[in-house]
Design a protein around this motif. Structure first.
Motif, PDB file in Angstrom:
ATOM      1  N   LEU A   1       4.533  16.607 -17.705  1.00  0.00           N
ATOM      2  CA  LEU A   1       4.226  16.413 -19.121  1.00  0.00           C
ATOM      3  C   LEU A   1       3.224  17.456 -19.605  1.00  0.00           C
ATOM      4  CD1 LEU A   1       4.025  12.515 -19.316  1.00  0.00           C
ATOM      5  CD2 LEU A   1       5.758  13.979 -20.369  1.00  0.00           C
ATOM      6  N   GLU A   2       2.239  17.781 -18.785  1.00  0.00           N
ATOM      7  CA  GLU A   2       1.278  18.817 -19.155  1.00  0.00           C
ATOM      8  C   GLU A   2       1.974  20.162 -19.280  1.00  0.00           C
ATOM      9  OE1 GLU A   2      -1.818  18.757 -16.272  1.00  0.00           O
ATOM     10  OE2 GLU A   2      -2.854  17.047 -17.182  1.00  0.00           O
ATOM     11  N   ARG A   3       2.891  20.426 -18.362  1.00  0.00           N
ATOM     12  CA  ARG A   3       3.658  21.678 -18.402  1.00  0.00           C
ATOM     13  C   ARG A   3       4.472  21.777 -19.690  1.00  0.00           C
ATOM     14  NH1 ARG A   3       8.923  22.358 -16.453  1.00  0.00           N
ATOM     15  NH2 ARG A   3       9.506  24.515 -16.064  1.00  0.00           N
ATOM     16  N   MET A   4       5.162  20.689 -20.039  1.00  0.00           N
ATOM     17  CA  MET A   4       5.951  20.701 -21.263  1.00  0.00           C
ATOM     18  C   MET A   4       5.067  20.809 -22.499  1.00  0.00           C
ATOM     19  SD  MET A   4       8.921  20.854 -20.187  1.00  0.00           S
ATOM     20  CE  MET A   4       9.600  20.912 -21.841  1.00  0.00           C
ATOM     21  N   SER A   5       3.892  20.199 -22.445  1.00  0.00           N
ATOM     22  CA  SER A   5       2.969  20.303 -23.576  1.00  0.00           C
ATOM     23  C   SER A   5       2.533  21.747 -23.789  1.00  0.00           C
ATOM     24  CB  SER A   5       1.751  19.403 -23.330  1.00  0.00           C
ATOM     25  OG  SER A   5       0.836  19.514 -24.397  1.00  0.00           O
ATOM     26  N   ARG A   6       2.245  22.471 -22.698  1.00  0.00           N
ATOM     27  CA  ARG A   6       1.860  23.877 -22.830  1.00  0.00           C
ATOM     28  C   ARG A   6       3.011  24.705 -23.390  1.00  0.00           C
ATOM     29  NH1 ARG A   6      -0.690  22.872 -17.820  1.00  0.00           N
ATOM     30  NH2 ARG A   6       0.942  23.938 -16.647  1.00  0.00           N
ATOM     31  N   LYS A   7       4.221  24.393 -22.953  1.00  0.00           N
ATOM     32  CA  LYS A   7       5.382  25.132 -23.464  1.00  0.00           C
ATOM     33  C   LYS A   7       5.574  24.880 -24.961  1.00  0.00           C
ATOM     34  CE  LYS A   7       8.137  25.790 -19.312  1.00  0.00           C
ATOM     35  NZ  LYS A   7       8.120  27.250 -19.459  1.00  0.00           N
ATOM     36  N   ILE A   8       5.397  23.637 -25.372  1.00  0.00           N
ATOM     37  CA  ILE A   8       5.522  23.328 -26.801  1.00  0.00           C
ATOM     38  C   ILE A   8       4.451  24.070 -27.587  1.00  0.00           C
ATOM     39  CG2 ILE A   8       5.267  21.486 -28.508  1.00  0.00           C
ATOM     40  CD1 ILE A   8       6.613  19.614 -26.467  1.00  0.00           C
ATOM     41  N   ASP A   9       3.219  24.110 -27.055  1.00  0.00           N
ATOM     42  CA  ASP A   9       2.150  24.861 -27.728  1.00  0.00           C
ATOM     43  C   ASP A   9       2.534  26.330 -27.885  1.00  0.00           C
ATOM     44  OD1 ASP A   9       0.536  22.659 -28.005  1.00  0.00           O
ATOM     45  OD2 ASP A   9      -0.657  23.063 -26.201  1.00  0.00           O
ATOM     46  N   GLN A  10       3.119  26.901 -26.826  1.00  0.00           N
ATOM     47  CA  GLN A  10       3.519  28.305 -26.882  1.00  0.00           C
ATOM     48  C   GLN A  10       4.609  28.540 -27.922  1.00  0.00           C
ATOM     49  OE1 GLN A  10       4.654  28.970 -22.818  1.00  0.00           O
ATOM     50  NE2 GLN A  10       2.558  28.922 -22.063  1.00  0.00           N
TER      51      GLN A  10
ATOM     52  N   GLN B   1       0.836  -1.206   0.000  1.00  0.00           N
ATOM     53  CA  GLN B   1       0.000   0.000   0.000  1.00  0.00           C
ATOM     54  C   GLN B   1       0.869   1.253   0.000  1.00  0.00           C
ATOM     55  OE1 GLN B   1      -3.817   0.060   2.363  1.00  0.00           O
ATOM     56  NE2 GLN B   1      -2.947  -1.831   3.183  1.00  0.00           N
ATOM     57  N   ARG B   2       1.924   1.247   0.816  1.00  0.00           N
ATOM     58  CA  ARG B   2       2.826   2.404   0.860  1.00  0.00           C
ATOM     59  C   ARG B   2       3.533   2.580  -0.485  1.00  0.00           C
ATOM     60  NH1 ARG B   2       4.190   0.076   5.839  1.00  0.00           N
ATOM     61  NH2 ARG B   2       6.207  -0.612   5.025  1.00  0.00           N
ATOM     62  N   GLN B   3       3.974   1.459  -1.053  1.00  0.00           N
ATOM     63  CA  GLN B   3       4.686   1.539  -2.339  1.00  0.00           C
ATOM     64  C   GLN B   3       3.776   2.068  -3.445  1.00  0.00           C
ATOM     65  OE1 GLN B   3       6.069  -2.503  -2.740  1.00  0.00           O
ATOM     66  NE2 GLN B   3       8.089  -2.020  -1.902  1.00  0.00           N
ATOM     67  N   LEU B   4       2.543   1.587  -3.503  1.00  0.00           N
ATOM     68  CA  LEU B   4       1.624   2.030  -4.546  1.00  0.00           C
ATOM     69  C   LEU B   4       1.213   3.486  -4.348  1.00  0.00           C
ATOM     70  CD1 LEU B   4      -0.641  -1.117  -4.997  1.00  0.00           C
ATOM     71  CD2 LEU B   4       1.164  -0.294  -6.516  1.00  0.00           C
ATOM     72  N   THR B   5       1.070   3.908  -3.096  1.00  0.00           N
ATOM     73  CA  THR B   5       0.747   5.308  -2.829  1.00  0.00           C
ATOM     74  C   THR B   5       1.875   6.225  -3.294  1.00  0.00           C
ATOM     75  OG1 THR B   5      -0.627   4.735  -0.917  1.00  0.00           O
ATOM     76  CG2 THR B   5       0.211   6.994  -1.032  1.00  0.00           C
ATOM     77  N   LYS B   6       3.110   5.820  -2.993  1.00  0.00           N
ATOM     78  CA  LYS B   6       4.256   6.604  -3.442  1.00  0.00           C
ATOM     79  C   LYS B   6       4.352   6.615  -4.966  1.00  0.00           C
ATOM     80  CE  LYS B   6       9.282   7.016  -2.968  1.00  0.00           C
ATOM     81  NZ  LYS B   6      10.512   6.448  -2.344  1.00  0.00           N
ATOM     82  N   GLN B   7       4.086   5.466  -5.587  1.00  0.00           N
ATOM     83  CA  GLN B   7       4.124   5.391  -7.046  1.00  0.00           C
ATOM     84  C   GLN B   7       3.063   6.291  -7.670  1.00  0.00           C
ATOM     85  OE1 GLN B   7       6.390   4.187  -8.714  1.00  0.00           O
ATOM     86  NE2 GLN B   7       5.663   3.802 -10.790  1.00  0.00           N
ATOM     87  N   GLN B   8       1.898   6.335  -7.057  1.00  0.00           N
ATOM     88  CA  GLN B   8       0.832   7.202  -7.552  1.00  0.00           C
ATOM     89  C   GLN B   8       1.259   8.673  -7.484  1.00  0.00           C
ATOM     90  OE1 GLN B   8      -2.815   7.525  -5.185  1.00  0.00           O
ATOM     91  NE2 GLN B   8      -3.997   7.229  -7.070  1.00  0.00           N
ATOM     92  N   GLU B   9       1.940   9.047  -6.415  1.00  0.00           N
ATOM     93  CA  GLU B   9       2.420  10.425  -6.279  1.00  0.00           C
ATOM     94  C   GLU B   9       3.454  10.750  -7.352  1.00  0.00           C
ATOM     95  OE1 GLU B   9       3.883  10.424  -2.328  1.00  0.00           O
ATOM     96  OE2 GLU B   9       1.888  10.587  -1.389  1.00  0.00           O
ATOM     97  N   LEU B  10       4.360   9.795  -7.624  1.00  0.00           N
ATOM     98  CA  LEU B  10       5.376  10.013  -8.656  1.00  0.00           C
ATOM     99  C   LEU B  10       4.742  10.155 -10.041  1.00  0.00           C
ATOM    100  CD1 LEU B  10       8.122   7.483  -7.516  1.00  0.00           C
ATOM    101  CD2 LEU B  10       8.246   9.969  -7.394  1.00  0.00           C
ATOM    102  N   ILE B  11       3.757   9.315 -10.325  1.00  0.00           N
ATOM    103  CA  ILE B  11       3.087   9.376 -11.626  1.00  0.00           C
ATOM    104  C   ILE B  11       2.332  10.689 -11.774  1.00  0.00           C
ATOM    105  CG2 ILE B  11       1.213   8.355 -12.981  1.00  0.00           C
ATOM    106  CD1 ILE B  11       2.161   5.613 -11.920  1.00  0.00           C
ATOM    107  N   GLU B  12       1.699  11.137 -10.701  1.00  0.00           N
ATOM    108  CA  GLU B  12       0.986  12.416 -10.750  1.00  0.00           C
ATOM    109  C   GLU B  12       1.950  13.561 -11.004  1.00  0.00           C
ATOM    110  OE1 GLU B  12      -1.963  15.295 -10.674  1.00  0.00           O
ATOM    111  OE2 GLU B  12      -2.066  13.124 -10.937  1.00  0.00           O
ATOM    112  N   HIS B  13       3.135  13.495 -10.394  1.00  0.00           N
ATOM    113  CA  HIS B  13       4.153  14.524 -10.634  1.00  0.00           C
ATOM    114  C   HIS B  13       4.602  14.504 -12.091  1.00  0.00           C
ATOM    115  CE1 HIS B  13       7.581  17.137  -9.940  1.00  0.00           C
ATOM    116  NE2 HIS B  13       8.352  16.246 -10.531  1.00  0.00           N
ATOM    117  N   ARG B  14       4.830  13.315 -12.631  1.00  0.00           N
ATOM    118  CA  ARG B  14       5.234  13.215 -14.033  1.00  0.00           C
ATOM    119  C   ARG B  14       4.139  13.724 -14.966  1.00  0.00           C
ATOM    120  NH1 ARG B  14       7.786   8.056 -12.692  1.00  0.00           N
ATOM    121  NH2 ARG B  14       6.068   6.913 -13.651  1.00  0.00           N
ATOM    122  N   ARG B  15       2.879  13.424 -14.603  1.00  0.00           N
ATOM    123  CA  ARG B  15       1.757  13.897 -15.422  1.00  0.00           C
ATOM    124  C   ARG B  15       1.725  15.418 -15.476  1.00  0.00           C
ATOM    125  NH1 ARG B  15      -2.975  16.037 -14.948  1.00  0.00           N
ATOM    126  NH2 ARG B  15      -2.870  16.062 -12.670  1.00  0.00           N
ATOM    127  N   ARG B  16       1.936  16.058 -14.315  1.00  0.00           N
ATOM    128  CA  ARG B  16       1.954  17.529 -14.281  1.00  0.00           C
ATOM    129  C   ARG B  16       3.113  18.070 -15.108  1.00  0.00           C
ATOM    130  NH1 ARG B  16       0.741  16.678  -8.691  1.00  0.00           N
ATOM    131  NH2 ARG B  16       2.915  17.101  -8.162  1.00  0.00           N
TER     132      ARG B  16
END
Length: 282
Positions: free
Chosen positions: A106-115, A89-104
């Motif tokens: 990627l979204e940030r880089m996508s906006r920069k590419i659009d700009q 449970q601890r490992q999956l919770t930490k993994q979820q946090e890491l994936i959420e950080h990567r998602r943010r």
């Protein structure tokens, strides 16, 4: 060498059979063994052949399911050797946090590419050497206030390093790095060199250091074929337009190379844009 089943291997699968069954490579199974993730049910002391049973197949299914969640093998090893539910449970919770950080990110880089794509599109389709009046929104920037006289983007290398110093992220200097002339010098017709180097920041940039906010303003803008070294005649035209329309500079100019030798080796494609905040002359 015989491959007849013995009392030790009855009902077990050889490594190649397991690899085919689970669509894995033999090398992957050997790697799992070397990491301590998977112990064969039996290793023939004479041939070195490895055999696997239902327990190993169950472990491989667990590994496969956790790898789908991008859990690192070192964490999977920790779980399969303990089967500790609190641990997973601890490992999956930490993994979820890491994936959420990567998602943010990627979204940030996508906006920069659009700009950047929007800037390039604007530069490629600009009505060159035409003065326009526009409304510019509030801008955030990091700035070095010192006299510079660049001729192209490479001339600003030292200033880029200064702006980048101490940052935990590397900024992409495409369409957001520029130079400016102070309004007093603009009004006096003094276009010899610049008074600042600035880096425009968007809402996704986490810049460590002093950030300046430039207010929204009515502006004059002109784009031209060339680099900073060919800007002076355009400033003269902008100043003439101000005199004709009873305007005065209301802030430093923003001169940005939209297409330069960083992204093109053809000088005939270079495009630079000058924007000057203006207000009615008193």
């Amino acid at each position: 060498m015989t491959d007849m089943p013995s009392e030790h291997t009855e009902g077990l699968l050889r490594i190649g059979e397991v690899a085919r069954l689970l669509n894995l490579s033999v090398g992957t199974l050997r790697h799992y063994e070397q990491m301590g993730l998977l112990e064969p049910a039996y290793v023939d002391p004479a041939s070195g052949y490895r055999y696997y049973g239902s327990r190993q197949l169950s472990t491989l299914n667990t590994i496969g399911n956790l790898r789908v969640l991008d859990l690192p093998l070192t964490q999977i090893r920790e779980f399969v050797t303990t089967r500790d539910m609190d641990l997973i449970q601890r490992q999956l919770t930490k993994q979820q946090e890491l994936i959420e950080h990567r998602r943010r990110e990627l979204e940030r880089m996508s906006r920069k590419i659009d700009q950047r794509l929007a800037l390039l599109h604007g530069a490629l389709n600009a009505d060159l050497d035409t003065i326009s009046e526009i409304e510019e929104p509030e801008l955030r920037c990091a700035a070095l206030h010192e006299r510079v006289n660049p001729t192209d983007a490479y001339s600003l290398g030292w200033h880029i390093r200064q702006l980048q110093q101490g940052q935990h992220e590397t900024f992409a200097y495409l369409g957001n790095l520029g130079v400016g002339i102070a309004p007093e010098r603009l009004a006096a017709g003094d276009f010899d060199g610049y008074d600042e180097v600035f880096l425009l920041l968007d809402d996704t940039d986490d810049y460590l250091g002093e950030i300046e906010t430039r207010p929204a303003a009515h502006c004059l803008t002109i784009s031209f074929r060339g680099t900073h070294g060919q800007a002076a005649p355009r400033y003269e035209r902008l100043l003439g337009y101000m005199h004709e329309h009873n305007l005065t500079p209301a802030g430093p100019s923003r001169e940005i190379a939209l297409i330069d030798d960083i992204i093109s080796d053809d000088p005939t494609t270079y495009v630079t844009q000058i924007t000057v905040p203006v207000a009615p002359a008193k």
